[in-house]
Scaffold this motif. Structure first.
Motif, PDB file in Angstrom:
ATOM      1  N   TYR A   1       0.798  -1.225   0.000  1.00  9.70           N
ATOM      2  CA  TYR A   1       0.000   0.000   0.000  1.00  9.70           C
ATOM      3  C   TYR A   1       0.832   1.277   0.000  1.00  9.70           C
ATOM      4  O   TYR A   1       0.568   2.197  -0.777  1.00  9.70           O
ATOM      5  N   LEU A   2       1.844   1.350   0.858  1.00 11.23           N
ATOM      6  CA  LEU A   2       2.595   2.605   0.988  1.00 11.23           C
ATOM      7  C   LEU A   2       3.847   2.665   0.104  1.00 11.23           C
ATOM      8  O   LEU A   2       4.190   3.733  -0.393  1.00 11.23           O
ATOM      9  N   VAL A   3       4.541   1.555  -0.065  1.00  7.97           N
ATOM     10  CA  VAL A   3       5.784   1.580  -0.843  1.00  7.97           C
ATOM     11  C   VAL A   3       5.497   1.388  -2.328  1.00  7.97           C
ATOM     12  O   VAL A   3       5.863   2.208  -3.161  1.00  7.97           O
ATOM     13  N   ASP A   4       4.813   0.279  -2.652  1.00 10.23           N
ATOM     14  CA  ASP A   4       4.530  -0.009  -4.069  1.00 10.23           C
ATOM     15  C   ASP A   4       3.324   0.769  -4.582  1.00 10.23           C
ATOM     16  O   ASP A   4       3.153   0.908  -5.792  1.00 10.23           O
ATOM     17  N   ARG A   5       2.483   1.232  -3.676  1.00  3.78           N
ATOM     18  CA  ARG A   5       1.255   1.963  -4.008  1.00  3.78           C
ATOM     19  C   ARG A   5       0.398   1.151  -4.979  1.00  3.78           C
ATOM     20  O   ARG A   5      -0.109   1.663  -5.978  1.00  3.78           O
ATOM     21  N   ASN A   6       0.246  -0.108  -4.650  1.00  2.73           N
ATOM     22  CA  ASN A   6      -0.478  -1.052  -5.482  1.00  2.73           C
ATOM     23  C   ASN A   6      -1.753  -1.464  -4.735  1.00  2.73           C
ATOM     24  O   ASN A   6      -1.721  -2.335  -3.871  1.00  2.73           O
ATOM     25  N   ASP A   7      -2.860  -0.822  -5.092  1.00  2.00           N
ATOM     26  CA  ASP A   7      -4.119  -1.086  -4.393  1.00  2.00           C
ATOM     27  C   ASP A   7      -4.593  -2.524  -4.587  1.00  2.00           C
ATOM     28  O   ASP A   7      -5.106  -3.139  -3.659  1.00  2.00           O
ATOM     29  N   ALA A   8      -4.415  -3.046  -5.785  1.00  2.00           N
ATOM     30  CA  ALA A   8      -4.865  -4.420  -6.054  1.00  2.00           C
ATOM     31  C   ALA A   8      -4.111  -5.413  -5.176  1.00  2.00           C
ATOM     32  O   ALA A   8      -4.704  -6.320  -4.591  1.00  2.00           O
ATOM     33  N   ARG A   9      -2.815  -5.243  -5.071  1.00  2.70           N
ATOM     34  CA  ARG A   9      -2.032  -6.168  -4.238  1.00  2.70           C
ATOM     35  C   ARG A   9      -2.346  -5.967  -2.756  1.00  2.70           C
ATOM     36  O   ARG A   9      -2.412  -6.932  -1.995  1.00  2.70           O
ATOM     37  N   SER A  10      -2.523  -4.724  -2.325  1.00  2.00           N
ATOM     38  CA  SER A  10      -2.815  -4.497  -0.902  1.00  2.00           C
ATOM     39  C   SER A  10      -4.152  -5.109  -0.510  1.00  2.00           C
ATOM     40  O   SER A  10      -4.312  -5.560   0.625  1.00  2.00           O
ATOM     41  N   ARG A  11      -5.115  -5.178  -1.446  1.00  2.00           N
ATOM     42  CA  ARG A  11      -6.402  -5.808  -1.152  1.00  2.00           C
ATOM     43  C   ARG A  11      -6.243  -7.301  -0.843  1.00  2.00           C
ATOM     44  O   ARG A  11      -7.059  -7.888  -0.146  1.00  2.00           O
ATOM     45  N   LEU A  12      -5.173  -7.926  -1.362  1.00  2.00           N
ATOM     46  CA  LEU A  12      -4.935  -9.342  -1.097  1.00  2.00           C
ATOM     47  C   LEU A  12      -4.577  -9.590   0.367  1.00  2.00           C
ATOM     48  O   LEU A  12      -4.642 -10.721   0.850  1.00  2.00           O
ATOM     49  N   PHE A  13      -4.206  -8.531   1.088  1.00  2.00           N
ATOM     50  CA  PHE A  13      -3.822  -8.649   2.495  1.00  2.00           C
ATOM     51  C   PHE A  13      -4.857  -8.040   3.434  1.00  2.00           C
ATOM     52  O   PHE A  13      -4.663  -8.038   4.646  1.00  2.00           O
ATOM     53  N   SER A  14      -5.933  -7.494   2.887  1.00  3.96           N
ATOM     54  CA  SER A  14      -6.927  -6.832   3.746  1.00  3.96           C
ATOM     55  C   SER A  14      -8.212  -7.648   3.808  1.00  3.96           C
ATOM     56  O   SER A  14      -8.488  -8.479   2.945  1.00  3.96           O
ATOM     57  N   CYS A  15      -8.986  -7.378   4.844  1.00  3.32           N
ATOM     58  CA  CYS A  15     -10.265  -8.056   5.038  1.00  3.32           C
ATOM     59  C   CYS A  15     -11.222  -7.646   3.929  1.00  3.32           C
ATOM     60  O   CYS A  15     -11.237  -6.482   3.509  1.00  3.32           O
ATOM     61  N   GLU A  16     -12.031  -8.594   3.478  1.00  7.13           N
ATOM     62  CA  GLU A  16     -12.994  -8.285   2.423  1.00  7.13           C
ATOM     63  C   GLU A  16     -14.152  -7.479   2.994  1.00  7.13           C
ATOM     64  O   GLU A  16     -14.606  -7.730   4.101  1.00  7.13           O
ATOM     65  N   GLY A  17     -14.614  -6.502   2.214  1.00  8.49           N
ATOM     66  CA  GLY A  17     -15.765  -5.719   2.604  1.00  8.49           C
ATOM     67  C   GLY A  17     -15.508  -4.712   3.711  1.00  8.49           C
ATOM     68  O   GLY A  17     -16.438  -4.107   4.215  1.00  8.49           O
ATOM     69  N   VAL A  18     -14.272  -4.530   4.097  1.00  8.71           N
ATOM     70  CA  VAL A  18     -13.945  -3.589   5.166  1.00  8.71           C
ATOM     71  C   VAL A  18     -13.268  -2.375   4.537  1.00  8.71           C
ATOM     72  O   VAL A  18     -12.352  -2.518   3.736  1.00  8.71           O
TER      73      VAL A  18
END
Length: 184
Positions: free
Chosen positions: A86-103
């Motif tokens: 999220y902060l270094v690569d600024r890749n929203d798609a990849r960061s979603r792979l590590f976050s809770c769904e629907g949150v």
């Protein structure tokens, strides 16, 4: 019977034809030795090359698989991977792979990232983000991870940095996921 008178007789000594078994064999070129040594060497070399290629393929597969598999094994690891995406690569798609769904409790972190991008553009520099001191408090199937984030840049030859503490809430489903991020 004697030969007629006045004729000349030439005498040829009698020659006997030797029997075939006694005749010397015809000279034939020596048979060439088959190139078994060369064939053996080539077979061994081909076998070794095949084994090396097969081994390299198997090792390559496992290295690739390990490098591309997402690691969400612990709360600290999932927060580390989330921050990198999220902060270094600024890749929203990849960061979603590590976050809770629907949150969508990441509004404060999104504003922070937007602020970093605006500062980079305004000052013509690059903002470096790093983190340290993971403190994990587990409670059943969730955990809070406190992390110190450091933001640094070099502006007009002067290195500037800022440190902030953040708390990330993670939950365990099939694996760990980041569900919220708040400063403090």
């Amino acid at each position: 019977m004697p030969p007629p008178a006045g004729s000349q007789v030439s005498r040829v000594p009698a020659q006997r034809t030797p029997p075939e078994e006694l005749a010397p064999p015809a000279v034939a070129p020596a048979p060439r030795q088959p190139r078994r040594r060369l064939r053996t060497v080539l077979t061994v070399v081909a076998g070794v090359v095949a084994v090396l290629c097969l081994t390299g393929g198997v090792v390559g597969y496992f290295v690739y698989d390990r490098a591309t598999t997402l690691d969400r094994s612990t709360p600290a690891v999932v927060v580390d991977n989330y921050l990198r995406a999220y902060l270094v690569d600024r890749n929203d798609a990849r960061s979603r792979l590590f976050s809770c769904e629907g949150v969508s409790e990441f509004e404060t972190l999104r504003r922070l990232r937007d602020d970093l991008a605006a500062r980079e553009e305004r000052f013509g520099t690059t903002m470096w983000v790093s983190w340290e001191r993971f403190q994990v408090d587990r409670i059943d199937g969730s955990a809070e991870v406190r992390v110190d984030l450091t933001f640094a840049a070099q502006v007009d030859g002067i290195r500037q940095s800022d440190r902030q503490s953040w708390t990330f809430t993670t939950r365990l489903g099939e694996d760990w996921r980041v569900c919220s991020a708040v400063p403090g």
